[in-house]
Write a protein that holds these residues in place. Structure first.
Motif, PDB file in Angstrom:
ATOM      1  N   ILE A  55     -20.318  10.309   6.850  1.00 23.11           N
ATOM      2  CA  ILE A  55     -20.252  11.237   5.731  1.00 23.11           C
ATOM      3  C   ILE A  55     -19.845  12.621   6.235  1.00 23.11           C
ATOM      4  CG2 ILE A  55     -22.692  11.909   5.839  1.00 23.11           C
ATOM      5  CD1 ILE A  55     -22.590  11.838   2.695  1.00 23.11           C
ATOM      6  N   THR A  56     -19.051  13.329   5.446  1.00 26.74           N
ATOM      7  CA  THR A  56     -18.616  14.665   5.841  1.00 26.74           C
ATOM      8  C   THR A  56     -19.776  15.652   5.788  1.00 26.74           C
ATOM      9  OG1 THR A  56     -17.937  15.100   3.556  1.00 26.74           O
ATOM     10  CG2 THR A  56     -16.240  14.306   5.067  1.00 26.74           C
ATOM     11  N   ALA A  57     -19.624  16.777   6.484  1.00 24.48           N
ATOM     12  CA  ALA A  57     -20.703  17.754   6.581  1.00 24.48           C
ATOM     13  C   ALA A  57     -21.125  18.293   5.220  1.00 24.48           C
ATOM     14  CB  ALA A  57     -20.276  18.909   7.496  1.00 24.48           C
ATOM     15  N   ASP A  58     -20.171  18.380   4.271  1.00 24.53           N
ATOM     16  CA  ASP A  58     -20.518  18.895   2.948  1.00 24.53           C
ATOM     17  C   ASP A  58     -21.039  17.801   2.012  1.00 24.53           C
ATOM     18  OD1 ASP A  58     -18.248  17.448   2.309  1.00 24.53           O
ATOM     19  OD2 ASP A  58     -17.030  19.194   1.778  1.00 24.53           O
ATOM     20  N   GLY A  59     -21.107  16.557   2.500  1.00 26.57           N
ATOM     21  CA  GLY A  59     -21.663  15.458   1.718  1.00 26.57           C
ATOM     22  C   GLY A  59     -20.779  14.976   0.583  1.00 26.57           C
ATOM     23  N   LYS A  60     -19.491  15.319   0.603  1.00 33.02           N
ATOM     24  CA  LYS A  60     -18.629  14.999  -0.536  1.00 33.02           C
ATOM     25  C   LYS A  60     -17.727  13.768  -0.323  1.00 33.02           C
ATOM     26  CE  LYS A  60     -18.470  19.706  -2.392  1.00 33.02           C
ATOM     27  NZ  LYS A  60     -17.600  20.845  -2.784  1.00 33.02           N
ATOM     28  N   VAL A  61     -17.590  13.322   0.911  1.00 29.57           N
ATOM     29  CA  VAL A  61     -16.748  12.168   1.191  1.00 29.57           C
ATOM     30  C   VAL A  61     -17.468  11.244   2.166  1.00 29.57           C
ATOM     31  CG1 VAL A  61     -14.513  11.347   2.041  1.00 29.57           C
ATOM     32  CG2 VAL A  61     -14.659  13.560   0.887  1.00 29.57           C
ATOM     33  N   ILE A  62     -17.421   9.952   1.896  1.00 30.61           N
ATOM     34  CA  ILE A  62     -17.951   8.947   2.809  1.00 30.61           C
ATOM     35  C   ILE A  62     -16.788   8.096   3.309  1.00 30.61           C
ATOM     36  CG2 ILE A  62     -19.390   6.885   3.054  1.00 30.61           C
ATOM     37  CD1 ILE A  62     -21.293   8.044   1.031  1.00 30.61           C
ATOM     38  N   TYR A  63     -16.670   8.000   4.613  1.00 27.68           N
ATOM     39  CA  TYR A  63     -15.712   7.089   5.238  1.00 27.68           C
ATOM     40  C   TYR A  63     -16.480   5.871   5.731  1.00 27.68           C
ATOM     41  CZ  TYR A  63     -12.611  11.178   5.385  1.00 27.68           C
ATOM     42  OH  TYR A  63     -11.857  12.267   5.060  1.00 27.68           O
ATOM     43  N   PHE A  64     -15.894   4.700   5.651  1.00 33.42           N
ATOM     44  CA  PHE A  64     -16.562   3.508   6.152  1.00 33.42           C
ATOM     45  C   PHE A  64     -15.529   2.443   6.497  1.00 33.42           C
ATOM     46  CE2 PHE A  64     -16.251   3.128   1.573  1.00 33.42           C
ATOM     47  CZ  PHE A  64     -15.925   1.804   1.329  1.00 33.42           C
ATOM     48  N   THR A  65     -15.999   1.360   7.079  1.00 30.52           N
ATOM     49  CA  THR A  65     -15.133   0.265   7.483  1.00 30.52           C
ATOM     50  C   THR A  65     -15.368  -0.925   6.561  1.00 30.52           C
ATOM     51  OG1 THR A  65     -15.211   0.991   9.790  1.00 30.52           O
ATOM     52  CG2 THR A  65     -14.505  -1.274   9.389  1.00 30.52           C
ATOM     53  N   ARG A  66     -14.290  -1.571   6.145  1.00 24.45           N
ATOM     54  CA  ARG A  66     -14.394  -2.768   5.308  1.00 24.45           C
ATOM     55  C   ARG A  66     -13.668  -3.925   5.993  1.00 24.45           C
ATOM     56  NH1 ARG A  66     -13.524  -2.284  -0.978  1.00 24.45           N
ATOM     57  NH2 ARG A  66     -15.724  -1.689  -0.722  1.00 24.45           N
ATOM     58  N   ASP A  67     -14.375  -5.027   6.147  1.00 18.96           N
ATOM     59  CA  ASP A  67     -13.793  -6.236   6.729  1.00 18.96           C
ATOM     60  C   ASP A  67     -13.044  -6.985   5.629  1.00 18.96           C
ATOM     61  OD1 ASP A  67     -13.224  -8.748   7.739  1.00 18.96           O
ATOM     62  OD2 ASP A  67     -15.123  -8.968   8.791  1.00 18.96           O
ATOM     63  N   ILE A  68     -11.731  -6.933   5.677  1.00 21.61           N
ATOM     64  CA  ILE A  68     -10.888  -7.605   4.683  1.00 21.61           C
ATOM     65  C   ILE A  68     -10.131  -8.730   5.372  1.00 21.61           C
ATOM     66  CG2 ILE A  68      -9.010  -7.349   3.015  1.00 21.61           C
ATOM     67  CD1 ILE A  68      -9.789  -4.430   2.706  1.00 21.61           C
ATOM     68  N   ASN A  69     -10.573  -9.953   5.103  1.00 23.05           N
ATOM     69  CA  ASN A  69      -9.942 -11.137   5.705  1.00 23.05           C
ATOM     70  C   ASN A  69      -9.893 -11.030   7.232  1.00 23.05           C
ATOM     71  OD1 ASN A  69      -9.468 -12.146   3.082  1.00 23.05           O
ATOM     72  ND2 ASN A  69      -7.536 -11.007   2.941  1.00 23.05           N
ATOM     73  N   ASN A  70     -11.060 -10.618   7.815  1.00 21.30           N
ATOM     74  CA  ASN A  70     -11.232 -10.519   9.268  1.00 21.30           C
ATOM     75  C   ASN A  70     -10.413  -9.395   9.908  1.00 21.30           C
ATOM     76  OD1 ASN A  70     -13.071 -12.731   9.470  1.00 21.30           O
ATOM     77  ND2 ASN A  70     -11.345 -14.147   9.332  1.00 21.30           N
ATOM     78  N   ILE A  71      -9.947  -8.455   9.106  1.00 20.02           N
ATOM     79  CA  ILE A  71      -9.281  -7.255   9.619  1.00 20.02           C
ATOM     80  C   ILE A  71     -10.058  -6.038   9.135  1.00 20.02           C
ATOM     81  CG2 ILE A  71      -7.184  -5.862   9.623  1.00 20.02           C
ATOM     82  CD1 ILE A  71      -6.814  -8.433  11.101  1.00 20.02           C
ATOM     83  N   ASP A  72     -10.498  -5.177  10.065  1.00 20.64           N
ATOM     84  CA  ASP A  72     -11.247  -3.968   9.706  1.00 20.64           C
ATOM     85  C   ASP A  72     -10.298  -2.903   9.177  1.00 20.64           C
ATOM     86  OD1 ASP A  72     -13.603  -5.112  10.492  1.00 20.64           O
ATOM     87  OD2 ASP A  72     -13.638  -4.164  12.469  1.00 20.64           O
ATOM     88  N   LYS A  73     -10.600  -2.386   7.980  1.00 17.50           N
ATOM     89  CA  LYS A  73      -9.806  -1.339   7.355  1.00 17.50           C
ATOM     90  C   LYS A  73     -10.667  -0.095   7.123  1.00 17.50           C
ATOM     91  CE  LYS A  73      -5.962  -3.691   6.950  1.00 17.50           C
ATOM     92  NZ  LYS A  73      -4.738  -3.293   7.701  1.00 17.50           N
ATOM     93  N   ALA A  74     -10.076   1.079   7.297  1.00 18.50           N
ATOM     94  CA  ALA A  74     -10.777   2.339   7.058  1.00 18.50           C
ATOM     95  C   ALA A  74     -10.689   2.701   5.579  1.00 18.50           C
ATOM     96  CB  ALA A  74     -10.182   3.452   7.920  1.00 18.50           C
ATOM     97  N   MET A  75     -11.845   2.928   4.969  1.00 20.98           N
ATOM     98  CA  MET A  75     -11.935   3.214   3.542  1.00 20.98           C
ATOM     99  C   MET A  75     -12.622   4.567   3.329  1.00 20.98           C
ATOM    100  SD  MET A  75     -10.800   0.173   2.488  1.00 20.98           S
ATOM    101  CE  MET A  75     -11.183   0.181   0.733  1.00 20.98           C
ATOM    102  N   PHE A  76     -12.528   5.085   2.089  1.00 20.54           N
ATOM    103  CA  PHE A  76     -13.286   6.300   1.757  1.00 20.54           C
ATOM    104  C   PHE A  76     -13.593   6.313   0.270  1.00 20.54           C
ATOM    105  CE2 PHE A  76      -9.070   7.517   0.498  1.00 20.54           C
ATOM    106  CZ  PHE A  76      -9.216   8.492  -0.481  1.00 20.54           C
ATOM    107  N   CYS A  77     -14.625   7.051  -0.101  1.00 25.22           N
ATOM    108  CA  CYS A  77     -14.909   7.320  -1.505  1.00 25.22           C
ATOM    109  C   CYS A  77     -15.416   8.754  -1.611  1.00 25.22           C
ATOM    110  CB  CYS A  77     -15.913   6.330  -2.092  1.00 25.22           C
ATOM    111  SG  CYS A  77     -17.482   6.211  -1.235  1.00 25.22           S
ATOM    112  N   GLU A  78     -15.212   9.366  -2.780  1.00 21.12           N
ATOM    113  CA  GLU A  78     -15.504  10.785  -2.970  1.00 21.12           C
ATOM    114  C   GLU A  78     -16.593  10.986  -4.022  1.00 21.12           C
ATOM    115  OE1 GLU A  78     -11.357  13.027  -2.410  1.00 21.12           O
ATOM    116  OE2 GLU A  78     -11.215  11.347  -3.825  1.00 21.12           O
TER     117      GLU A  78
END
Length: 221
Positions: A55-78
């Motif tokens: 999570i960013t220092a201001d708490g406004k964005v979360i980055y995370f990893t999603r396993d999509i068909n055995n491939i790790d992808k970088a995701m985010f939500c705001e």
């Protein structure tokens, strides 16, 4: 903070160099988490596994990893104005590449700089070097990666976890390395900067038996 076999622990580093690490006593940790945590409904997926949130220092964005068909992808939500979270979105290139695993290891204080696993240049992911790479969101999208190699990196296991300190000075990795006390141990790597945007991380140094045990299990940071 790290976990081993499902139990959570904490330590405080009192001395650290490229050849030695000393700690205060490692203690089992009660994080005091709420008993009924709320799921980030918009960001979560029933179809895929989500892990390793940052999570960013201001708490406004979360980055995370999603396993999509055995491939790790970088995701985010705001975070929205009403306190809810947006639906998860996949980060654009050059962060996510077709058929390649990627995970966010750390987020800069500015909230626009992210560090990913892998040694990445403007030409793409280098398959024969291991490390972390930095990119910053600019007016025209994410800039070309600046890579930092981990010297003499060895991982004989299937899994790995990375944690990069906020000041980038040290990198903690959970791997099955050259000197292991269990199935997977925690190691530390130190940043060596030669000049701007040029540098590397030292060979992983095992954190020793104060932190790592002979019990079989996976170590996470």
């Amino acid at each position: 903070v790290f976990t081993k076999n499902g139990e959570k622990y904490k330590w405080k580093i009192t001395k650290m160099s490229a050849s030695n690490v000393a700690f205060e006593e490692v203690k089992q940790l009660d994080l005091g988490l709420t008993k009924n945590p709320k799921k980030l409904v918009a960001a979560s997926s029933e179809k895929y596994s989500d892990l390793s949130p940052k999570i960013t220092a201001d708490g406004k964005v979360i980055y995370f990893t999603r396993d999509i068909n055995n491939i790790d992808k970088a995701m985010f939500c705001e975070k929205q104005e009403d306190g809810s979270w947006s639906e998860a979105k996949m980060l654009p290139s050059p962060i996510n590449l077709n058929g390649k695993n990627v995970s966010i290891t750390s987020v800069g204080i500015d909230g626009f700089t992210v560090y990913t696993t892998g040694y990445r240049t403007k030409h793409g992911l280098h398959d024969k070097k291991e490390g972390v790479s930095r990119t910053t969101l600019g007016p025209d999208g994410y800039e070309a990666f600046v890579p930092y190699e981990i010297k003499k990196y060895v991982n004989d296991g299937k899994y790995r976890t990375f944690f990069l300190s906020a000041d980038r000075q040290f990198l903690i990795v959970g791997i099955q390395g050259k000197v292991n006390h269990g199935q997977q141990d925690l190691y530390v790597c130190f940043l060596v900067e030669k000049k701007k945007n040029k540098g590397y991380y030292t060979e992983p140094l095992n954190l020793g038996t104060t932190v790592n045990t002979a019990e079989i299990g996976r170590a996470h940071v």
